[in-house]
Design an enzyme around this catalytic site. Structure first.
Site, PDB file in Angstrom:
ATOM      1  N   GLU A 461       0.747  -1.249  -0.416  1.00 56.13           N
ATOM      2  CA  GLU A 461      -0.316   0.078  -0.075  1.00 56.13           C
ATOM      3  C   GLU A 461       0.692   1.317   0.556  1.00 56.13           C
ATOM      4  OE1 GLU A 461      -2.584  -0.754   3.836  1.00 56.13           O
ATOM      5  OE2 GLU A 461      -3.243  -2.526   2.522  1.00 56.13           O
ATOM      6  N   GLU A 492      -4.560  -6.650   2.413  1.00 57.30           N
ATOM      7  CA  GLU A 492      -3.138  -7.430   2.384  1.00 57.30           C
ATOM      8  C   GLU A 492      -3.433  -8.731   2.283  1.00 57.30           C
ATOM      9  OE1 GLU A 492      -2.910  -3.467   5.045  1.00 57.30           O
ATOM     10  OE2 GLU A 492      -4.480  -5.636   3.921  1.00 57.30           O
ATOM     11  N   ASP A 517       0.685  -5.308  12.522  1.00 57.48           N
ATOM     12  CA  ASP A 517      -0.656  -5.912  13.100  1.00 57.48           C
ATOM     13  C   ASP A 517      -1.219  -6.086  11.856  1.00 57.48           C
ATOM     14  OD1 ASP A 517      -0.870  -3.459  16.679  1.00 57.48           O
ATOM     15  OD2 ASP A 517       0.746  -3.116  14.365  1.00 57.48           O
ATOM     16  N   PHE A 518      -1.612  -5.815  10.826  1.00 54.61           N
ATOM     17  CA  PHE A 518      -2.143  -5.942   9.102  1.00 54.61           C
ATOM     18  C   PHE A 518      -1.488  -7.375   8.806  1.00 54.61           C
ATOM     19  CE2 PHE A 518      -1.860  -1.368   7.786  1.00 54.61           C
ATOM     20  CZ  PHE A 518      -2.460  -1.496   9.140  1.00 54.61           C
ATOM     21  N   HIS A 561      -1.150  -0.861  15.630  1.00 53.41           N
ATOM     22  CA  HIS A 561       0.302  -0.471  14.267  1.00 53.41           C
ATOM     23  C   HIS A 561       1.165  -0.279  15.218  1.00 53.41           C
ATOM     24  CE1 HIS A 561      -3.454   1.616  12.864  1.00 53.41           C
ATOM     25  NE2 HIS A 561      -3.003   2.165  11.751  1.00 53.41           N
TER      26      HIS A 561
END
Length: 763
Positions: A461, A492, A517-518, A561
């Site tokens: 991204e 993701e 975290d993603f 995050h």
């Protein structure tokens, strides 16, 4: 397109609202003025119903029609026999039969070449066999005039062997029924996670497009998977990047026992592509000829427009989700429905169609049936003792895999790095070094690797904007390789799956996960797929996916995050995990990771980005060996294992406290890659061990390290292992609470003094 009806597909069971939406009629609001202001919108994306005529069937070469019939009979007999083996207890695990759906597979596969790639679901016997048989069949083969091919015998034998979990199988028996792979035939793997496979096909196609290859990639999935966000993400990426991908949804009406009308308000699944700009064709999935023509039309659209196509085969599975019973036995289908679909069984209608065309007669059909039985019996006689005797038949014991090989193939042996120049900073001549900022090194090292290897591309991204993405890690790369720096939508799971598919098709993708975290959003692709795919498919191929992730703990980004995902990735041994603590090591570890054939996570700590340290002034083409720690500080009082931002913190703590601690920078964090040789040498000398991490306790790797150290180093430890880490909570935005959640220099110093005091003071 002479076979395609330009009219919209029938509404099926979509209900009144669906019919109104399809016709463009606005819903009644009771307000005529409001209604008059609503004008129907139209999409420019084509949507067709394919209708097949007798002339279409007559236009197909009789030899090809006979080949398709032979395959249909063989696949049907293959699965009927497999179900008997399941009932007899010979098959270990589920049997997801494709009986009823096999005609569509045979027709669709008849127009694909070996270089065209496919994948599928847990229900893939039909597609696998049709594709493998086509790969094994010479162009001049005529079923009624040729002897049985040894290549066909091998396909049937190896497919049964794989499903039964035996070494002659295509994956050595590890894949079984749900994980079938035969890349030489263009079969890149079936998948037991519903919705897990479509993005992989986008990745195969993306790689072919970058390489300039004229192939298509086909993802087979069902109506259940169509309701998954993963399928939506895959179709959107394929449309966005114009990849030659065909999405083939087998709408058999039931996701296990849940009818499609209970899954979605719009039951015309071909409509799913319209909002994404994906042209779609629906067709009768019980008609072999219709399936063949649909695939031909899809290929023509791909060649003309360069993008994806969605095919909806309206079909039916005659049996329950798994096993030999019908759905009516479980009371989610009624017998009348089953009987209506049974009358359209391709194993009945297709031979009748060929007889009417004069392509074959009853004697010819009987000959094909005998050949199918002979192929199946011959294969099973090689796999079973006393085959045919239901009471005494059993797997031939010598065909079971060696239990000692259970962990073989989780990942490679790093042999691909042999011969690479491995040099440590301490071995470099000072005159050849220069200062460099950690953050600048990240983008420059990646650029140099992309110049070296045209198979490397970057996904993530915003990586193509903001002067190097949100972290500056792709600075200047777009100026040199704009086609290999791919800014993605926020998906993701989708783009990580694309990366896996591209890696399986010969590329070396680099995935940037903006915040660790993603990774949880992409968990299926990272852990169910990338981490397992090599081992479950036999372990004899590369999965070179590199994931980069920046840890921002301490910067006020809050609980969602700020994690360090190292401990999460460490739960899956397919991953190698690298954590450089200085610019020189980043260059060497990145170079090694981009030559490594295993999946690699490289962790980048935001707190280190401004750090300036020495790197080579000229040649950056060296590696730091994966799996080798470095001693950051010599010491004799205790050994500290740490990594990342805490390396310098621990060295400074030792200096401030005056405690002579040895500090080992692990650099490689995955449990199977820990440098126990260096650690053992240190603990033998110091006889005490401390593990220091900045991250919170729940997602740390320290507990696993402590457990392994206890069993490996027990004889040399004269004190309990001390584990310094953050709190149990995730970091939050409040500065004082965030600091409290993370381990810091004070925590390290306190632990050092306590350990030293309990051991009797400094020596």
């Amino acid at each position: 397109m002479k076979h395609i009806d330009d009219g919209a597909a029938p509404a099926s069971s979509a209900g009144t609202a669906g019919k109104r939406a399809a016709s463009g009629t606005p819903p009644r609001s009771g307000d005529d003025a409001m209604t008059s202001r609503l004008a129907a919108l139209k999409t420019k994306t084509p949507w067709w119903r394919l209708n097949v005529s007798a002339a279409d069937a007559r236009a197909i070469e009789p030899r090809e029609m006979t080949v398709m019939l032979e395959q249909l009979i063989l696949i049907r007999r293959f699965e009927e026999k497999l179900l008997k083996l399941s009932v007899a207890g010979i098959l270990h695990g589920p049997a997801h039969s494709s009986i009823g759906q096999d005609g569509a597979a045979v027709g669709a596969m008849s127009v694909l070449g070996s270089a065209d790639k496919i994948n599928g679901t847990h229900r893939m016997h039909h597609q696998f066999l049709a594709k493998a048989l086509n790969h094994a069949t010479p162009a001049d083969y005529a079923p009624l005039a040729s002897a049985t091919l040894d290549a066909h015998r091998e396909v049937v034998h190896r497919t049964y062997a794989e499903i039964l979990g035996l070494t002659p199988g295509y994956c050595g028996g590890r894949g079984g029924s749900m994980h079938l792979r035969y890349p030489e035939a263009g079969i890149y793997g079936s998948n037991a996670i519903v919705g897990g496979n479509p993005s992989h096909a986008v990745g195969y196609a993306f790689a072919d497009k970058l390489r300039g290859h004229d192939h298509v990639s086909v993802a087979f999935f069902g109506d259940g998977a169509m309701q998954s966000g993963a399928a939506y993400e895959a179709m959107n990426l394929a449309a966005l990047y114009g990849t030659p991908t065909i999405f083939f949804v087998e709408n058999n009406l039931y996701a296990v026992s849940t009818h499609v009308s209970e899954q979605t308000r719009e039951t015309r699944l071909s409509a799913r592509g319209l909002s994404l700009g994906v042209p779609a064709i629906e067709f009768d999935g019980m008609d072999v000829v219709a399936a063949r023509l649909a695939m031909q039309e899809a290929r023509a659209i791909v060649r003309r427009d360069g993008g994806p196509v969605l095919l909806e085969a309206q079909t039916y599975r005659y049996l329950h989700q798994s096993g030999a019973l019908k759905g009516s036995a479980f009371r989610y289908r009624d017998k009348e429905e089953e009987e209506a679909w049974q009358a359209r069984d391709p194993i009945l209608t297709f031979p009748a169609q060929l007889k009417a065309l004069g392509v074959i007669d009853d004697a010819g059909i009987a000959a094909l049936e005998r050949r199918a039985d002979e192929l199946i019996d011959g294969a099973l006689e090689r796999l079973l003792e006393h085959y045919g005797d239901e009471k005494s038949q059993r797997i031939r014991p010598e065909l079971w895999p060696d239990p000692a090989s259970v962990d073989t193939g989780i990942r490679g042996d790093l042999g691909e790095l042999a011969g690479q120049r491995a040099v440590e900073l301490e071995d470099q001549a000072p005159a050849g070094l220069a200062d460099a900022k950690f953050q600048d090194v990240i983008s420059r090292a990646m650029l140099l690797n992309m110049q070296r290897d045209d198979g490397i591309f970057i996904l993530g991204e915003d990586v193509h904007r903001l002067k190097g993405g949100t972290a500056g890690a792709t600075k200047d790369i777009g100026d040199h390789f704009p086609e290999r720096l791919i800014g993605t939508p926020i998906c993701e799971n989708g783009f990580t799956g694309l990366a896996l598919g591209a890696a399986l098709n010969g590329m070396r993708p680099v995935v940037e996960i903006m915040y660790p975290d993603f990774a949880l959003v992409a968990a299926d692709q990272l852990f169910n797929q990338i981490a397992k795919v090599r081992h479950m498919f036999g372990g004899k191929f590369a999965v070179p996916v590199l994931v980069r992730s920046r840890v921002t703990a301490g910067t006020g980004y809050g609980s969602q995050h700020s994690m360090d995902a190292s401990g999460l990735f460490a739960q899956y041994p397919g991953w190698r995990i690298l954590a450089p603590s200085r610019p020189y090591d980043y260059i060497g570890l990145l170079n090694a990771a981009l030559r490594c054939d295993d999946p690699v996570l490289i962790v980048e700590y935001n707190d280190l980005f401004k750090k300036v340290d020495k790197v080579p002034a000229g040649d950056w083409d060296y590696i730091v060996p994966i799996g080798r720690a470095r001693v950051a500080r010599e010491g004799a009082r205790c050994t500290i294992l740490t990594y990342g931002v805490m390396v310098e913190t621990c060295c400074q703590a030792a200096e401030r406290t005056g405690i002579d601690a040895q500090v080992i920078d692990l650099r490689t964090l995955d449990p199977l890659g820990i440098d126990w040789e260096t650690i053992e040498a240190g603990v033998r000398r110091t006889q005490a061990l401390m593990i220091v991490e900045q991250t919170t306790r729940g997602t740390s790797i320290g507990s696993r390290l402590a457990s392994d150290a206890q069993s490996r180093l027990f004889d040399w430890l004269d004190h309990e292992i001390v584990h310094v880490t953050g709190s149990n909570s995730s970091p939050v935005v409040s500065k004082v609470l965030e600091r409290a959640a993370l381990a810091d220099a004070q925590a390290v110093e306190t632990a050092l003094r306590s350990l030293d005091a309990r051991r009797g003071g400094s020596r």
